[in-house]
Write a protein that holds these residues in place. Structure first.
Motif, PDB file in Angstrom:
ATOM      1  N   LEU A  99      32.482  75.181  19.332  1.00 27.56           N
ATOM      2  CA  LEU A  99      33.855  75.493  18.938  1.00 27.56           C
ATOM      3  C   LEU A  99      34.146  75.101  17.498  1.00 27.56           C
ATOM      4  O   LEU A  99      35.236  75.371  16.991  1.00 27.56           O
ATOM      5  CB  LEU A  99      34.859  74.811  19.873  1.00 27.56           C
ATOM      6  N   THR A 120      40.177  66.949  19.077  1.00 27.15           N
ATOM      7  CA  THR A 120      39.980  66.166  20.303  1.00 27.15           C
ATOM      8  C   THR A 120      40.066  64.679  20.010  1.00 27.15           C
ATOM      9  O   THR A 120      40.708  63.926  20.751  1.00 27.15           O
ATOM     10  CB  THR A 120      38.613  66.497  20.929  1.00 27.15           C
ATOM     11  N   SER A 175      29.206  71.706  20.279  1.00 25.03           N
ATOM     12  CA  SER A 175      29.836  72.361  21.430  1.00 25.03           C
ATOM     13  C   SER A 175      29.957  73.865  21.251  1.00 25.03           C
ATOM     14  O   SER A 175      30.060  74.612  22.225  1.00 25.03           O
ATOM     15  CB  SER A 175      31.220  71.760  21.683  1.00 25.03           C
ATOM     16  N   VAL A 208      38.214  70.302  22.375  1.00 25.60           N
ATOM     17  CA  VAL A 208      37.312  70.402  23.519  1.00 25.60           C
ATOM     18  C   VAL A 208      37.659  69.316  24.537  1.00 25.60           C
ATOM     19  O   VAL A 208      38.373  68.359  24.214  1.00 25.60           O
ATOM     20  CB  VAL A 208      35.846  70.247  23.072  1.00 25.60           C
ATOM     21  N   LEU A 222      29.406  71.564  27.869  1.00 28.87           N
ATOM     22  CA  LEU A 222      30.214  72.639  27.285  1.00 28.87           C
ATOM     23  C   LEU A 222      29.380  73.781  26.717  1.00 28.87           C
ATOM     24  O   LEU A 222      29.844  74.925  26.699  1.00 28.87           O
ATOM     25  CB  LEU A 222      31.113  72.066  26.179  1.00 28.87           C
ATOM     26  N   ALA A 228      37.448  71.534  16.167  1.00 23.15           N
ATOM     27  CA  ALA A 228      37.722  71.237  17.572  1.00 23.15           C
ATOM     28  C   ALA A 228      37.393  69.785  17.886  1.00 23.15           C
ATOM     29  O   ALA A 228      38.121  69.107  18.630  1.00 23.15           O
ATOM     30  CB  ALA A 228      36.910  72.174  18.469  1.00 23.15           C
ATOM     31  N   PRO A 288      35.555  63.427  21.714  1.00 20.06           N
ATOM     32  CA  PRO A 288      34.408  64.259  22.104  1.00 20.06           C
ATOM     33  C   PRO A 288      33.162  63.401  22.226  1.00 20.06           C
ATOM     34  O   PRO A 288      32.975  62.452  21.458  1.00 20.06           O
ATOM     35  CB  PRO A 288      34.286  65.256  20.949  1.00 20.06           C
ATOM     36  N   THR A 303      29.475  67.468  25.481  1.00 15.62           N
ATOM     37  CA  THR A 303      28.936  68.603  24.724  1.00 15.62           C
ATOM     38  C   THR A 303      27.830  69.302  25.504  1.00 15.62           C
ATOM     39  O   THR A 303      27.728  70.530  25.510  1.00 15.62           O
ATOM     40  CB  THR A 303      28.397  68.120  23.371  1.00 15.62           C
ATOM     41  N   VAL A 360      36.412  77.572  27.407  1.00 16.52           N
ATOM     42  CA  VAL A 360      36.267  76.123  27.292  1.00 16.52           C
ATOM     43  C   VAL A 360      37.630  75.435  27.275  1.00 16.52           C
ATOM     44  O   VAL A 360      37.835  74.410  27.929  1.00 16.52           O
ATOM     45  CB  VAL A 360      35.476  75.765  26.016  1.00 16.52           C
TER      46      VAL A 360
END
Length: 551
Positions: free
Chosen positions: A32, A40, A30, A283, A69, A36, A61, A66, A81
């Motif tokens: 991040l 999530t 993603s 995320v 994103l 992240a 996630p 993804t 995001v």
């Protein structure tokens, strides 16, 4: 399904083992970072399990999310995001309150299959840079990024990275065939990490430092001035979260006996999860079909399994962050490559392509749009094309055919009388829908009627009539009237009168006294019209009984 806390705990542990490399991999993909993805999986996974509408759903996630994103990160950065995730959570709660979950059932299977195939291709292409051990090239178009990474690899090959990624993927794919119950993803990742550490493979870049725990919740990323520009991405994220979550819940229901999800409650749970995850740096989340399937197969019967999965991942975050940080990125890329391959159900695709030509077109277009455009546009494209093809198919079923009105002719008549009436009267029966997709074809057919003085339209078998169909009917009546041909109707249903009345067609027929309840009555009205016009001799028939059932 009987509840067994022990089996739920075991299922949750198994799902956590499967989910760990996926959460790390999707976090990295993603943009991040791995932390992240873990945040999530822990936060969204727990809240969606508590508030969602399925007892078996596992959230976190996903590859599909993804895919959405990556361009958002490129354009708006990590803060964008997180804001999008928060806004998507609000939208999902709004959809739940509007009870929009029920409409998931109207998404055609070819759209879902094409969507899944496209996502699998995009996920696989996204892993190319890490699998080849090259820095991710700049850009949003996954095809272009993958191509540039391949060019860079050819110039400066990294055989260590490609060996680890292909090795992990091969172990997962072969292991799934050999022993489906063993989580080979974590086995392969651990093996790859041990090999990288033992042989000091510097070319195998690791995940890097991870925080030992979740960050304190914060809204520091919010920028109110960016809400307007982030609304469209938030709608895309919310739409994807709703689609994938409800699809996953449906799959889970199909794998069990007695389990049924509440679609609106599921949307609410996903909304709560997406409201909370950004506060901890996570995320946007959605239900994960693969992890949900593992959960069901390992015997889960309640929400305890999904909660256990989130709790185990939380323990890993707090206790094993230093070990997790040493996992090679190439190994995670191998996990996601294998996941993408396993998403493609060749049997289902073959069945869809062979079903009808329309299904094949919808599937291919949806998959291509997913790869070239984005997921939301892909679903919209698939739905529009599927809807257009369905309308064409329905419209093609409608027909208008000339019928013999002799069986419905009231009274007793000689052959000479029958012949004289047939010379001046023609009857048509309309079967099926008379609506915008095919109504004009009827207008053309009616316009070609000639050499008669009366046309009887038998409408008892019209299944659907919209404004376009009503206008077409009115136009046909007016055109025939201008040519001196009277139009009689019979059997108009109560539900169709509103459309006819709205466009003035019913009033036109009433003024002329040419709307009848039954076909025998319409034939009697046609005869009177011909008698008044001097085309038939005036006769005095014995009173007869009109067959009310005939239309």
């Amino acid at each position: 399904m009987a509840r067994s806390p022990r089996r739920d705990l075991l299922a949750g542990l198994t799902v956590a083992i499967v989910a760990l490399p996926l959460a790390l991999g999707f976090g990295v993909s993603s943009g991040l970072g791995a932390e992240a993805g873990l945040a999530t999986a822990v936060v969204a996974g727990a809240l969606a399990a508590l508030f969602g509408g399925s007892n078996l759903q596992v959230s976190g996630p996903t590859g599909a999310m993804t895919v959405v994103l990556v361009p958002i990160v490129a354009q708006y950065g990590p803060g964008g995001v997180l804001t999008v995730g928060l806004m998507a959570g609000v939208l999902l709660i709004g959809l739940a309150l509007l009870r929009a979950g029920q409409y998931m059932r109207y998404v055609p299977a070819p759209v879902v299959e094409g969507f899944t195939l496209g996502i699998a291709c995009v996920i696989g292409l996204q892993q190319i840079p890490n699998a080849l051990g090259v820095d991710k090239p700049e850009g949003e178009k996954v095809l272009l990024v993958a191509w540039q990474a391949l060019v860079e690899f050819v110039a400066f090959p990294n055989w260590t990275a490609i060996g680890l990624s292909t090795g992990v993927a091969a172990v997962m794919l072969a292991g799934a065939r050999w022993k489906p119950g063993i989580p080979f993803s974590i086995v392969a990742v651990i093996a790859a990490t041990v090999i990288a550490q033992l042989f000091r493979l510097d070319a195998a870049a690791p995940i890097g430092d991870l925080p030992s725990g979740l960050p304190a919740p914060s809204l520091g990323f919010l920028d109110a001035s960016a809400f307007g520009s982030l609304l469209a991405p938030a709608v895309a994220v919310a739409a994807l979260a709703a689609l994938e979550s409800l699809l996953s819940a449906t799959v889970a229901d199909g794998m069990t006996v007695g389990q049924r999800h509440d679609p609106d409650k599921e949307l609410f749970g996903q909304g709560i999860a997406n409201l909370a995850a950004p506060l901890f740096g996570g995320v946007p989340a959605t239900a994960a079909i693969a992890r949900t399937a593992v959960n069901v197969r390992t015997g889960a019967s309640s929400r305890l399994a999904a909660l256990t999965h989130a709790a185990v991942l939380a323990v890993i975050v707090f206790a094993a962050a230093p070990l997790v940080s040493k996992i090679p990125l190439a190994a995670l890329a191998g996990v996601l490559l294998a996941t993408a391959i396993r998403m493609v159900e060749v049997g289902s695709l073959r069945a869809m392509v062979r079903a009808t030509r329309s299904d094949a077109v919808v599937l291919v277009l949806t998959a291509a749009a997913t790869l070239i455009l984005d997921l939301v546009y892909a679903v919209i494209t698939g739905l529009v094309v599927a809807g257009a093809l369905a309308l064409k198919a329905v419209a093609s079923q409608a027909r208008m055919e000339q019928v013999d009105f002799r069986p419905d002719l009231p009274g007793e008549h000689s052959d000479e009388e029958h012949a004289l009436l047939a010379e001046h009267i023609v009857a048509y029966r309309i079967d099926g829908p008379l609506f915008f997709a095919g109504a004009h074809r009827f207008l053309l057919e009616l316009s070609e009627v000639s050499d008669v003085k009366v046309v009887i339209l038998r409408m008892a078998r019209v299944t659907t009539l919209d404004a376009t169909g009503a206008l077409v009917l009115k136009d046909a009546v007016e055109k025939l009237n201008r040519r001196g041909i009277a139009v009689m109707t019979s059997g108009i249903r109560p539900g169709q009168r509103q459309a006819l009345d709205a466009v003035g067609a019913l009033e036109l027929l009433r003024l002329e006294g040419r709307e009848f309840a039954t076909t025998p009555e319409a034939i009697a009205g046609a005869r009177k019209h011909l008698e008044r016009a001097g085309l038939l001799p005036r006769t005095h028939h014995r009173p007869h009984r009109i067959r009310k059932a005939a239309r």
